[in-house]
Scaffold this motif. Structure first.
Motif, PDB file in Angstrom:
ATOM      1  N   LYS A   1      71.678 -84.965   2.096  1.00 49.20           N
ATOM      2  CA  LYS A   1      72.761 -84.658   3.034  1.00 49.20           C
ATOM      3  C   LYS A   1      73.919 -83.938   2.345  1.00 49.20           C
ATOM      4  O   LYS A   1      74.504 -83.003   2.912  1.00 49.20           O
ATOM      5  CB  LYS A   1      73.258 -85.945   3.688  1.00 49.20           C
ATOM      6  CG  LYS A   1      74.393 -85.739   4.667  1.00 49.20           C
ATOM      7  CD  LYS A   1      74.851 -87.063   5.262  1.00 49.20           C
ATOM      8  CE  LYS A   1      76.017 -86.870   6.220  1.00 49.20           C
ATOM      9  NZ  LYS A   1      76.500 -88.168   6.768  1.00 49.20           N
TER      10      LYS A   1
ATOM     11  N   ARG B   1      73.554 -77.849   1.738  1.00 45.32           N
ATOM     12  CA  ARG B   1      74.210 -76.563   2.001  1.00 45.32           C
ATOM     13  C   ARG B   1      74.547 -75.785   0.736  1.00 45.32           C
ATOM     14  O   ARG B   1      74.921 -74.611   0.802  1.00 45.32           O
ATOM     15  CB  ARG B   1      75.475 -76.766   2.828  1.00 45.32           C
ATOM     16  CG  ARG B   1      76.539 -77.651   2.203  1.00 45.32           C
ATOM     17  CD  ARG B   1      77.818 -77.509   2.997  1.00 45.32           C
ATOM     18  NE  ARG B   1      78.700 -78.643   2.854  1.00 45.32           N
ATOM     19  CZ  ARG B   1      79.976 -78.624   3.228  1.00 45.32           C
ATOM     20  NH1 ARG B   1      80.498 -77.533   3.746  1.00 45.32           N
ATOM     21  NH2 ARG B   1      80.737 -79.694   3.092  1.00 45.32           N
TER      22      ARG B   1
ATOM     23  N   VAL C   1      78.270 -76.415   6.955  1.00 46.37           N
ATOM     24  CA  VAL C   1      77.109 -77.265   7.222  1.00 46.37           C
ATOM     25  C   VAL C   1      76.331 -76.716   8.417  1.00 46.37           C
ATOM     26  O   VAL C   1      76.905 -76.430   9.470  1.00 46.37           O
ATOM     27  CB  VAL C   1      77.550 -78.718   7.509  1.00 46.37           C
ATOM     28  CG1 VAL C   1      76.343 -79.576   7.888  1.00 46.37           C
ATOM     29  CG2 VAL C   1      78.246 -79.308   6.292  1.00 46.37           C
ATOM     30  N   GLY C   2      75.021 -76.533   8.236  1.00 42.91           N
ATOM     31  CA  GLY C   2      74.171 -76.087   9.328  1.00 42.91           C
ATOM     32  C   GLY C   2      74.300 -74.621   9.680  1.00 42.91           C
ATOM     33  O   GLY C   2      73.732 -74.179  10.683  1.00 42.91           O
ATOM     34  N   ASP C   3      75.031 -73.848   8.870  1.00 45.19           N
ATOM     35  CA  ASP C   3      75.214 -72.419   9.158  1.00 45.19           C
ATOM     36  C   ASP C   3      74.165 -71.634   8.390  1.00 45.19           C
ATOM     37  O   ASP C   3      74.204 -71.539   7.166  1.00 45.19           O
ATOM     38  CB  ASP C   3      76.622 -71.982   8.747  1.00 45.19           C
ATOM     39  CG  ASP C   3      76.960 -70.593   9.263  1.00 45.19           C
ATOM     40  OD1 ASP C   3      76.066 -69.725   9.232  1.00 45.19           O
ATOM     41  OD2 ASP C   3      78.108 -70.371   9.688  1.00 45.19           O
TER      42      ASP C   3
END
Length: 583
Positions: A367, A371, A247-249
């Motif tokens: 959400k 990803r 997540v968020g990478d």
């Protein structure tokens, strides 16, 4: 007590009981003094007939009892134990017939000698002699190998396996992986074994990420157990692991913690999401398909497929460049809220309330799926799950994903694999799909895109060489057509309420009770060849089932597809930098 007319079946253990009805399909035998019979023992007797050859009747012990003969009251047991009342202890065993040879269905004669079946007599009693291709499944209660008829697994005469049992106790996944190992390493597939594939979805922890690592707890007795089954104890030699990006990478690094080498990220580009019509799998809950907004789902899906154009990693729709899944969702919602464009996207006959219901659920998916559906990673970088281009065993890790994302991955992956097999037009090479929590993806009630794919596999997969090995805690909650199309049914430890369900009607009463007590590694296997489910124990896994058991992996598995394909393809092209290296 001998029977010279019976060709060496084994030691005599009793005689057919004369105080209980004997039928061609079930009879009782009195156990001789100094002998014993336990549940699952295989026995054989012979019935002599006038003007015909003798009939051999073989069966499996399905119940055993012991009683005092000569006692009338419950309290007599104390007098008998003290020696003041004469009585005799007598054991008797119920035998359920498994084979009559030749097929002349007559009951055994009371008083006929019953033998413990050994060697060839045991193999004939359990129909192993008629199995041209036998897959070792484990050891019977007598310590002798038990086999599965490969014809009912690979699609020749049947296909699919259903495994049921309590989570964490029934060892469903362990048995599924052992069955795969046996299929690939026993030689039963012949030359086809080299090209046969397995797709395993890992939904609990990271236990299945080390199938290619030898188990450091493997000892000599376990190696001997494998050897007795005709197998060499070892890890799966050819495994590839896929995991979702963190997540968020921005670099798309695989979201795993215990295995740091030989893991590839999987994701779908925005262009693939639109062109391959994947939007329905965002709404994969069984209940959703019954809602009216399904019409909006299909209308929006068609609109995306028609108008979305690839644009520098993302997509362009009506001149608007969208670089992430969140951007795409916001754009769709904006178009649906606009009176001028709503009918183009949702159709003219759809009410505003239905459109809003669709929009709410679509916004809720941002959400969970952001990803997995990307516009910021290199399109030329390997990122697709494709078993035909992967290792023999492909493990897709889902345990870090929320429920909606798990459904999306399972549905889309199975859809693409099934379509690929359809286009090939041949059943070879075989593809084995191992999916736990089947009751979540194919529940008895409702419908969804995933359920339709699984039904397609259950009903047509046999002809296409797609074999489903489904595991679930409760078979009673799985779509009936999937369970009934499974030629092989396996039961481990069961919950008492679940054991009473009609889905387990193939288990004799005694086995239903035993399933409540079964220890890990004990399974009851029902196959079409044999009228009685066989109780077996399969050996401890020779491959690591957790990181603490993992030995050294073979060197060829340490590099991922990304690392071995193109070292420069790891650089993100959609706004990333040269430092965005995922490993």
């Amino acid at each position: 007590m001998t029977d010279a007319g019976l060709d060496g079946p084994g030691e005599p253990v009793g005689r057919v009981l004369g105080t209980a009805d004997a039928t061609p399909l079930q009879f009782w035998t009195a156990v001789a003094p100094g002998s014993y019979l336990q549940l699952d023992d295989v026995v054989v007797t012979r019935r002599e007939l006038p003007d015909r050859e003798p009939v051999t009747i073989a069966g499996v012990v399905t119940q055993v009892r012991a009683r005092h003969e000569g006692a009338q009251f419950d309290s007599d047991v104390f007098a008998i134990a003290d020696g003041t009342l004469p009585a005799q202890v007598q054991e008797a065993a119920e035998v359920t017939t498994t084979r009559v040879d030749p097929e002349f269905y007559v009951p055994p004669t009371p008083g006929a000698v019953v033998h413990r079946a050994e060697g060839d007599a045991r193999a004939r009693a359990l129909h192993f002699d008629r199995m041209e291709r036998r897959i070792p499944m484990g050891m019977g209660r007598d310590g002798v190998p038990v086999y599965l008829n490969a014809d009912f697994l690979d699609g020749s005469r049947g296909a699919h396996v259903s495994i049921s049992g309590i989570s964490g106790v029934a060892t469903k996944t362990s048995f599924a992986t052992f069955l795969l190992y046996s299929v690939f390493r026993s030689g039963v597939l012949g030359g086809d074994a080299v090209n046969a594939k397995a797709l395993i979805f890992n939904v609990k922890g990271e236990d299945l990420l080390f199938l290619d690592h030898p188990n450091t707890r493997l000892d000599e007795p376990t190696r001997a157990a494998y050897a007795k089954l005709g197998l060499t104890a070892g890890a799966f030699p050819d495994v590839r692991v896929y995991a979702p990006p963190r997540v968020g990478d921005a670099a798309g690094t695989p979201d795993v913690s215990s295995r740091l080498t030989g893991v590839d990220s999987f994701y779908w580009t925005l262009s693939e999401f639109c062109a391959d019509r994947l939007l329905p799998y965002v709404f994969a809950d069984a209940d959703d398909e019954r809602q009216q907004y399904t019409m909006v789902v299909h209308s929006v899906t068609a609109h995306l497929a028609r108008y979305a154009q690839p644009a520098d990693g993302g997509v362009s729709i009506d001149g608007v460049r969208l670089g992430s899944y969140g951007d795409l969702v916001d754009h769709i919602v904006d178009q649906l809220n606009d009176d001028e464009t709503r009918s183009d996207w949702a159709g003219s006959a759809v009410g505003l309330g239905t459109v809003n219901a669709f929009a709410r659920r679509l916004i809720g998916s941002k959400k969970d799926l952001a990803r997995l559906i990307r516009g910021d990673l290199a399109t030329r970088r390997p990122h697709s799950i494709n078993t035909s281009e992967s290792a023999q065993v492909t493990v897709v890790d889902l345990h870090n994903l929320p429920d909606r994302a798990q459904r999306f991955v399972v549905g889309v992956t199975l859809k693409s694999e099934f379509e690929r097999k359809e286009k090939s037009g041949t059943a070879k090479p075989l593809l084995f799909v191992v999916l736990d929590e089947l009751n979540k993806y194919a529940p008895r009630e409702g419908s969804s895109p995933i359920k339709e794919v699984l039904l397609d596999i259950a009903e047509r997969g046999r002809s296409l060489g797609v074999i489903l090995i489904g595991a679930q805690q409760t078979a009673s909650e799985v779509e009936r057509r999937i369970v009934t199309n499974s030629a092989i049914r396996v039961v481990g430890r069961l919950d008492p309420a679940e054991a009473s369900r009609p889905e387990y009607g193939f288990l004799p009463p005694a086995q239903r009770q035993r399933a409540l007590l079964a220890k890990p590694g004990t399974m009851f296997v029902n196959q079409p060849d044999i009228p009685v489910p066989l109780c077996l124990e399969f050996p401890f896994p020779a491959w690591a089932t957790r990181v603490s058991e993992a030995g050294r992996a073979p060197s060829e598995t340490l590099r991922s597809i990304t690392q071995s394909a193109d070292p420069f393809a790891v650089v993100g092209s959609g706004g990333g930098t040269d430092d965005d290296i995922p490993f």
